[in-house]
Write an enzyme that holds these catalytic residues in place. Structure first.
Site, PDB file in Angstrom:
ATOM      1  N   GLY A   1      25.907  26.583  44.152  1.00 17.00           N
ATOM      2  CA  GLY A   1      27.450  26.369  44.311  1.00 17.00           C
ATOM      3  C   GLY A   1      27.176  26.204  42.612  1.00 17.00           C
TER       4      GLY A   1
ATOM      5  N   ASN B   1      29.415  28.797  41.803  1.00  9.58           N
ATOM      6  CA  ASN B   1      31.122  29.400  41.253  1.00  9.58           C
ATOM      7  C   ASN B   1      31.115  27.684  41.648  1.00  9.58           C
ATOM      8  OD1 ASN B   1      32.120  31.771  41.179  1.00  9.58           O
ATOM      9  ND2 ASN B   1      29.904  31.767  42.821  1.00  9.58           N
TER      10      ASN B   1
ATOM     11  N   LYS C   1      30.463  22.914  63.868  1.00 11.41           N
ATOM     12  CA  LYS C   1      31.176  24.240  63.693  1.00 11.41           C
ATOM     13  C   LYS C   1      31.990  24.272  65.070  1.00 11.41           C
ATOM     14  CE  LYS C   1      29.033  29.000  64.645  1.00 11.41           C
ATOM     15  NZ  LYS C   1      27.841  29.775  63.504  1.00 11.41           N
TER      16      LYS C   1
ATOM     17  N   LEU D   1      29.901  31.627  54.391  1.00 13.62           N
ATOM     18  CA  LEU D   1      30.113  32.691  55.001  1.00 13.62           C
ATOM     19  C   LEU D   1      30.754  32.711  56.494  1.00 13.62           C
ATOM     20  CD1 LEU D   1      25.884  32.675  53.529  1.00 13.62           C
ATOM     21  CD2 LEU D   1      27.941  33.541  52.996  1.00 13.62           C
TER      22      LEU D   1
ATOM     23  N   ILE E   1      36.475  32.679  59.127  1.00 14.19           N
ATOM     24  CA  ILE E   1      37.455  31.469  59.309  1.00 14.19           C
ATOM     25  C   ILE E   1      38.499  31.802  60.401  1.00 14.19           C
ATOM     26  CG2 ILE E   1      40.133  30.722  57.951  1.00 14.19           C
ATOM     27  CD1 ILE E   1      36.770  29.562  56.728  1.00 14.19           C
TER      28      ILE E   1
ATOM     29  N   ASN F   1      39.189  34.088  48.531  1.00 18.93           N
ATOM     30  CA  ASN F   1      37.604  34.166  48.884  1.00 18.93           C
ATOM     31  C   ASN F   1      36.965  35.247  47.723  1.00 18.93           C
ATOM     32  OD1 ASN F   1      34.597  33.849  49.823  1.00 18.93           O
ATOM     33  ND2 ASN F   1      35.198  36.495  50.367  1.00 18.93           N
TER      34      ASN F   1
ATOM     35  N   HIS G   1      34.094  37.708  46.356  1.00 15.74           N
ATOM     36  CA  HIS G   1      32.926  38.443  46.933  1.00 15.74           C
ATOM     37  C   HIS G   1      31.991  39.528  46.368  1.00 15.74           C
ATOM     38  CE1 HIS G   1      31.155  40.312  50.189  1.00 15.74           C
ATOM     39  NE2 HIS G   1      31.146  41.335  49.249  1.00 15.74           N
TER      40      HIS G   1
ATOM     41  N   ASP H   1      36.084  39.767  55.168  1.00 15.79           N
ATOM     42  CA  ASP H   1      36.062  40.286  53.627  1.00 15.79           C
ATOM     43  C   ASP H   1      37.585  41.603  53.951  1.00 15.79           C
ATOM     44  OD1 ASP H   1      34.082  39.060  52.622  1.00 15.79           O
ATOM     45  OD2 ASP H   1      32.743  40.760  53.840  1.00 15.79           O
TER      46      ASP H   1
ATOM     47  N   GLU I   1      31.764  36.532  38.444  1.00 15.51           N
ATOM     48  CA  GLU I   1      32.383  35.436  39.021  1.00 15.51           C
ATOM     49  C   GLU I   1      32.710  33.880  38.375  1.00 15.51           C
ATOM     50  OE1 GLU I   1      30.908  36.240  43.580  1.00 15.51           O
ATOM     51  OE2 GLU I   1      28.922  34.699  42.632  1.00 15.51           O
TER      52      GLU I   1
END
Ligand code: GAR
Length: 191
Positions: free
Chosen positions: A12, A14, A58, A85, A88, A102, A104, A145, A174
């Site tokens: 976490g 970011n 999930k 991860l 979506i 997102n 990457h 991605d 980032e």
């Protein structure tokens, strides 16, 4: 006041940078942290910062509108994937058109796709003998991605670099850029 949802499953760092960036802001705030991994560091961050966190199931995530409704109830303007991860699902992408982004840790379209995350990315970059790497911030679509690029920033790779040193350099980028881009997207839109 705009509302940000952060989806994250890792340490976490970011998420923390984005939370800090908006702490004194009158424009936006991090309203909710959504996580798919019990025990993830980002959940401790949420608790410490007094931010609501949601651990997702999930089945409901993939096959219902449960989380769309939840995000709509919270009046979320931007969904930020920061080390999340799972792919979506289409219904969520469609519910937030151009409102899911997102980050990457490589220069997409290289070194992206399923299973390419965290240290796997940096190991692949070094193994391929790349002379540069960096970050890609992009809109999210139904593929891994794959959505339109918003920003790429680069680092140089020297012969002395290891996956660990590349990870450190990429992480610095980032932390520098992700909060700035989140703010830019939120303030450049009237929606
Ligand atoms: C970040 O480096 C992010 O780019 C990466 O996960 C890390 C999360 O770190 N995401 C991916 O690899 C997505 N494919 P953090 O939990 O410390 O923010």
């Amino acid at each position: 006041m705009k509302n940000i949802a952060i989806f994250a499953s890792g340490a976490g760092s970011n998420a923390q940078k984005i939370i800090d960036h908006f702490k004194q802001s009158d424009k936006a705030r991090v309203t909710v942290i959504v996580c798919n991994k019990p025990g993830a560091g980002v959940l401790q961050i949420a608790e410490r910062e007094g931010i609501t966190s949601i651990l997702i199931e999930k089945e409901a995530f993939l096959h219902s509108d449960k989380y769309i409704q939840l995000l709509k109830e919270q009046k979320i303007d931007l969904v930020v994937l920061a080390g999340f991860l799972w792919k979506i699902p289409a219904n969520l992408v469609q519910a937030f058109p151009n409102r899911i982004i997102n980050i990457h840790p490589a220069l997409l379209p290289k070194f992206g796709g399923k299973g390419m995350y965290g240290h796997f990315v940096h190991e692949a970059v070094i193994a391929a003998g790349e002379k540069e790497s960096g970050i890609t911030i992009h809109f999210v679509n139904e593929k891994y991605d794959d959505g339109e690029t918003i920003l790429q920033e680069r680092i140089i790779i020297t012969p002395e670099d290891t996956p660990e040193s590349v990870a450190r350099k990429v992480q610095a980028l980032e932390h520098q850029w992700f909060p700035v881009i989140v703010e830019r997207l939120l303030t450049s839109s009237e929606s």
